[in-house]
Design a protein around this motif. Structure first.
Motif, PDB file in Angstrom:
ATOM      1  N   LYS A 120      17.674  25.968  23.776  1.00  0.00           N
ATOM      2  CA  LYS A 120      17.509  26.046  25.419  1.00  0.00           C
ATOM      3  C   LYS A 120      19.083  27.085  26.300  1.00  0.00           C
ATOM      4  CE  LYS A 120      13.115  25.289  26.261  1.00  0.00           C
ATOM      5  NZ  LYS A 120      11.707  26.343  25.083  1.00  0.00           N
ATOM      6  N   ALA A 121      18.755  28.318  27.156  1.00  0.00           N
ATOM      7  CA  ALA A 121      20.138  28.644  27.866  1.00  0.00           C
ATOM      8  C   ALA A 121      21.176  27.011  28.211  1.00  0.00           C
ATOM      9  CB  ALA A 121      19.804  29.623  28.510  1.00  0.00           C
ATOM     10  N   ARG A 122      22.212  26.908  27.804  1.00  0.00           N
ATOM     11  CA  ARG A 122      23.105  26.077  28.207  1.00  0.00           C
ATOM     12  C   ARG A 122      24.191  26.279  29.147  1.00  0.00           C
ATOM     13  NH1 ARG A 122      25.774  24.676  22.048  1.00  0.00           N
ATOM     14  NH2 ARG A 122      26.533  23.048  24.211  1.00  0.00           N
ATOM     15  N   ILE A 123      23.568  27.749  29.721  1.00  0.00           N
ATOM     16  CA  ILE A 123      24.531  27.907  30.995  1.00  0.00           C
ATOM     17  C   ILE A 123      23.784  29.254  31.971  1.00  0.00           C
ATOM     18  CG2 ILE A 123      26.992  28.095  29.619  1.00  0.00           C
ATOM     19  CD1 ILE A 123      26.236  31.000  29.256  1.00  0.00           C
ATOM     20  N   PRO A 124      24.147  28.890  33.529  1.00  0.00           N
ATOM     21  CA  PRO A 124      23.435  29.343  34.262  1.00  0.00           C
ATOM     22  C   PRO A 124      22.978  31.369  33.657  1.00  0.00           C
ATOM     23  CG  PRO A 124      25.196  28.516  35.198  1.00  0.00           C
ATOM     24  CD  PRO A 124      25.175  27.998  33.678  1.00  0.00           C
ATOM     25  N   ASN A 125      22.287  31.590  34.948  1.00  0.00           N
ATOM     26  CA  ASN A 125      21.563  33.705  34.759  1.00  0.00           C
ATOM     27  C   ASN A 125      21.856  33.533  33.381  1.00  0.00           C
ATOM     28  OD1 ASN A 125      22.140  33.228  37.674  1.00  0.00           O
ATOM     29  ND2 ASN A 125      24.521  32.585  37.629  1.00  0.00           N
ATOM     30  N   VAL A 126      21.200  32.967  32.263  1.00  0.00           N
ATOM     31  CA  VAL A 126      21.107  33.371  30.875  1.00  0.00           C
ATOM     32  C   VAL A 126      20.082  32.798  30.652  1.00  0.00           C
ATOM     33  CG1 VAL A 126      21.842  33.292  28.324  1.00  0.00           C
ATOM     34  CG2 VAL A 126      23.297  33.376  30.417  1.00  0.00           C
ATOM     35  N   PRO A 127      19.272  34.896  29.981  1.00  0.00           N
ATOM     36  CA  PRO A 127      17.843  33.733  29.885  1.00  0.00           C
ATOM     37  C   PRO A 127      17.913  33.587  28.608  1.00  0.00           C
ATOM     38  CG  PRO A 127      18.792  36.353  28.825  1.00  0.00           C
ATOM     39  CD  PRO A 127      19.657  35.462  30.073  1.00  0.00           C
ATOM     40  N   GLU A 128      16.718  33.118  28.617  1.00  0.00           N
ATOM     41  CA  GLU A 128      16.253  31.672  27.902  1.00  0.00           C
ATOM     42  C   GLU A 128      16.081  32.363  26.294  1.00  0.00           C
ATOM     43  OE1 GLU A 128      15.833  28.248  27.916  1.00  0.00           O
ATOM     44  OE2 GLU A 128      16.129  28.927  30.295  1.00  0.00           O
ATOM     45  N   PRO A 129      16.401  31.978  24.921  1.00  0.00           N
ATOM     46  CA  PRO A 129      16.219  32.730  24.100  1.00  0.00           C
ATOM     47  C   PRO A 129      15.417  32.799  23.407  1.00  0.00           C
ATOM     48  CG  PRO A 129      16.705  30.422  23.405  1.00  0.00           C
ATOM     49  CD  PRO A 129      16.807  30.212  25.412  1.00  0.00           C
ATOM     50  N   SER A 130      15.177  34.265  22.751  1.00  0.00           N
ATOM     51  CA  SER A 130      13.868  34.485  21.805  1.00  0.00           C
ATOM     52  C   SER A 130      15.055  34.050  20.178  1.00  0.00           C
ATOM     53  CB  SER A 130      13.719  35.673  21.392  1.00  0.00           C
ATOM     54  OG  SER A 130      14.917  36.553  20.724  1.00  0.00           O
ATOM     55  N   PRO A 131      13.697  33.960  19.397  1.00  0.00           N
ATOM     56  CA  PRO A 131      13.865  32.976  18.014  1.00  0.00           C
ATOM     57  C   PRO A 131      15.200  33.408  17.560  1.00  0.00           C
ATOM     58  CG  PRO A 131      11.377  33.300  18.523  1.00  0.00           C
ATOM     59  CD  PRO A 131      11.515  33.627  19.677  1.00  0.00           C
ATOM     60  N   ASN A 132      15.373  35.062  17.307  1.00  0.00           N
ATOM     61  CA  ASN A 132      16.210  35.683  17.060  1.00  0.00           C
ATOM     62  C   ASN A 132      17.626  35.042  17.451  1.00  0.00           C
ATOM     63  OD1 ASN A 132      14.523  36.843  15.145  1.00  0.00           O
ATOM     64  ND2 ASN A 132      13.978  38.673  16.579  1.00  0.00           N
ATOM     65  N   ASP A 133      17.532  34.837  18.326  1.00  0.00           N
ATOM     66  CA  ASP A 133      19.151  33.921  19.146  1.00  0.00           C
ATOM     67  C   ASP A 133      19.793  33.308  18.579  1.00  0.00           C
ATOM     68  OD1 ASP A 133      18.665  36.568  21.185  1.00  0.00           O
ATOM     69  OD2 ASP A 133      17.553  35.642  22.214  1.00  0.00           O
ATOM     70  N   LEU A 134      18.262  32.358  17.895  1.00  0.00           N
ATOM     71  CA  LEU A 134      18.979  31.330  17.522  1.00  0.00           C
ATOM     72  C   LEU A 134      19.709  31.047  16.089  1.00  0.00           C
ATOM     73  CD1 LEU A 134      15.971  29.249  19.526  1.00  0.00           C
ATOM     74  CD2 LEU A 134      18.822  29.800  20.279  1.00  0.00           C
ATOM     75  N   VAL A 135      19.190  32.369  15.258  1.00  0.00           N
ATOM     76  CA  VAL A 135      18.908  32.337  14.401  1.00  0.00           C
ATOM     77  C   VAL A 135      20.738  32.603  13.205  1.00  0.00           C
ATOM     78  CG1 VAL A 135      17.039  31.517  12.914  1.00  0.00           C
ATOM     79  CG2 VAL A 135      18.062  33.773  13.055  1.00  0.00           C
ATOM     80  N   ILE A 136      21.146  31.890  12.255  1.00  0.00           N
ATOM     81  CA  ILE A 136      22.339  33.143  11.951  1.00  0.00           C
ATOM     82  C   ILE A 136      21.756  34.936  11.415  1.00  0.00           C
ATOM     83  CG2 ILE A 136      24.478  33.395  10.263  1.00  0.00           C
ATOM     84  CD1 ILE A 136      24.649  31.295  12.632  1.00  0.00           C
ATOM     85  N   HIS A 137      22.167  35.877  11.281  1.00  0.00           N
ATOM     86  CA  HIS A 137      22.088  37.033  11.477  1.00  0.00           C
ATOM     87  C   HIS A 137      22.639  37.689   9.772  1.00  0.00           C
ATOM     88  CE1 HIS A 137      18.256  37.122  13.921  1.00  0.00           C
ATOM     89  NE2 HIS A 137      19.341  36.796  14.230  1.00  0.00           N
ATOM     90  N   GLN A 138      22.311  37.985   8.848  1.00  0.00           N
ATOM     91  CA  GLN A 138      23.417  39.384   7.850  1.00  0.00           C
ATOM     92  C   GLN A 138      24.818  39.649   8.682  1.00  0.00           C
ATOM     93  OE1 GLN A 138      21.383  41.480   5.246  1.00  0.00           O
ATOM     94  NE2 GLN A 138      22.613  43.542   5.267  1.00  0.00           N
ATOM     95  N   GLN A 139      24.476  40.316   9.710  1.00  0.00           N
ATOM     96  CA  GLN A 139      25.412  40.361  10.424  1.00  0.00           C
ATOM     97  C   GLN A 139      26.656  40.242  10.664  1.00  0.00           C
ATOM     98  OE1 GLN A 139      22.394  41.667  11.441  1.00  0.00           O
ATOM     99  NE2 GLN A 139      22.860  40.504  13.713  1.00  0.00           N
ATOM    100  N   ASP A 140      25.874  38.059  11.435  1.00  0.00           N
ATOM    101  CA  ASP A 140      26.779  37.640  11.145  1.00  0.00           C
ATOM    102  C   ASP A 140      28.107  37.045  10.598  1.00  0.00           C
ATOM    103  OD1 ASP A 140      25.614  37.198  14.190  1.00  0.00           O
ATOM    104  OD2 ASP A 140      24.850  36.140  13.654  1.00  0.00           O
ATOM    105  N   LEU A 141      27.561  36.786   9.042  1.00  0.00           N
ATOM    106  CA  LEU A 141      27.802  36.162   8.029  1.00  0.00           C
ATOM    107  C   LEU A 141      28.886  37.929   7.563  1.00  0.00           C
ATOM    108  CD1 LEU A 141      25.396  34.911   5.677  1.00  0.00           C
ATOM    109  CD2 LEU A 141      27.402  33.353   6.640  1.00  0.00           C
ATOM    110  N   GLN A 142      28.450  38.801   7.580  1.00  0.00           N
ATOM    111  CA  GLN A 142      29.797  40.146   7.291  1.00  0.00           C
ATOM    112  C   GLN A 142      30.595  40.137   7.909  1.00  0.00           C
ATOM    113  OE1 GLN A 142      28.145  42.122   4.431  1.00  0.00           O
ATOM    114  NE2 GLN A 142      30.499  42.721   4.503  1.00  0.00           N
ATOM    115  N   ALA A 143      30.140  39.979   9.718  1.00  0.00           N
ATOM    116  CA  ALA A 143      31.971  40.335  10.913  1.00  0.00           C
ATOM    117  C   ALA A 143      32.841  38.953   9.827  1.00  0.00           C
ATOM    118  CB  ALA A 143      30.755  39.505  11.853  1.00  0.00           C
ATOM    119  N   VAL A 144      31.998  37.559   9.489  1.00  0.00           N
ATOM    120  CA  VAL A 144      32.838  36.960   9.080  1.00  0.00           C
ATOM    121  C   VAL A 144      34.029  37.097   7.526  1.00  0.00           C
ATOM    122  CG1 VAL A 144      33.258  34.558   8.275  1.00  0.00           C
ATOM    123  CG2 VAL A 144      32.066  35.203  10.161  1.00  0.00           C
ATOM    124  N   VAL A 145      33.407  37.780   7.162  1.00  0.00           N
ATOM    125  CA  VAL A 145      33.757  38.519   5.922  1.00  0.00           C
ATOM    126  C   VAL A 145      34.885  39.553   6.069  1.00  0.00           C
ATOM    127  CG1 VAL A 145      33.867  39.664   3.423  1.00  0.00           C
ATOM    128  CG2 VAL A 145      32.113  37.543   4.406  1.00  0.00           C
TER     129      VAL A 145
END
Length: 251
Positions: A120-145
């Motif tokens: 769930k949201a861990r800080i105030p005034n942040v909307p509850e997450p959708s399933p896509n907010d909780l997983v690693i995406h291709q762009q995250d890995l590519q950004a690290v590389v």
């Protein structure tokens, strides 16, 4: 009832009979197709994820065979090679740049992971997450590389595979597909190079700054480890290039 009324109703009755006959035909066809099983949930159907994992194992076996054959070819070529020392040095430099040679040195490993189940949201005034907010995406890995290359990495390994110029980081659902192999989180990206510039590039990446917001808000995994000495094996898979051809061009 008059003859006109009966003649008016006859087409309606015929249409009704036709509808019921068609429905019966559909039910019979459906039964014959499913053979008594539930068409929507037939467990005998091979899921895409199962196919991907099967192909991944086959690719791993083929990669091992290819690597052994390549070592044999290299040994024979070295035995029969009449090149000069300068040419050999140039070849070694090209192999190192291509990622087919092992490299060692100080290194940094970045670990990314999905958020915990039911996060769930861990800080105030942040909307509850959708399933896509909780997983690693291709762009995250590519950004690290990308950030690690920007920081001066001499070589990068994603999971257990060395990256080369033709490597592509792709995700399907919650799995990573890299050079024909399939991986699940947590994902580890290791770069050999000066840890200072590498970590600075990670911190300055706009894409990773955005990722850090999700780390703080929903608990996505993020960890950076530094190594005093680490060796990345050389890439051992195929290096064949596949490219598009204009229509009508001869093979």
């Amino acid at each position: 009832m008059s003859n006109s009324e009966r003649s008016h109703r006859r087409p309606v009755r015929l249409l009704t009979l036709a509808v019921f006959a068609l429905a019966g035909l559909i039910f019979v066809t459906s039964f014959n197709t499913s053979k008594g099983t539930n068409i929507r949930t037939d467990d005998s159907l091979l899921k895409l994820s199962d196919l991907i994992h099967t192909r991944s194992q086959e690719n791993a076996d083929l990669e091992a065979t290819t690597s052994a054959a390549r070592r044999e070819v290299d040994a024979l070529a070295e035995r029969d090679d009449g090149s000069s020392r300068a040419e050999e040095a140039r070849l070694k430099a090209l192999e190192k740049a291509a990622g087919t040679d092992p490299i060692s040195g100080r290194a940094v490993t970045v670990t990314l992971n999905d958020a915990p189940p039911g996060a769930k949201a861990r800080i105030p005034n942040v909307p509850e997450p959708s399933p896509n907010d909780l997983v690693i995406h291709q762009q995250d890995l590519q950004a690290v590389v990308n950030a690690l290359w920007q920081g001066g990495a001499r070589g990068i390994r994603v999971m257990d595979q060395r990256l080369i110029s033709t490597s592509a980081v792709r995700c399907v659902g919650n799995t990573l597909i890299l050079q024909g192999r399939v991986y699940s989180p947590p994902y580890k990206v290791t770069a050999v190079g000066d840890p200072g510039p590498l970590k600075r590039a990670l911190a300055e990446s706009p894409a990773l700054q955005n990722y850090q917001m999700y780390v703080n808000a929903y608990g996505l995994g993020w960890k950076v480890d530094e190594h005093r000495a680490l060796t990345l094996d050389g890439y051992s898979g195929t290096v064949d290039l596949h490219y598009a051809k204009p229509v009508g061009e001869a093979s």
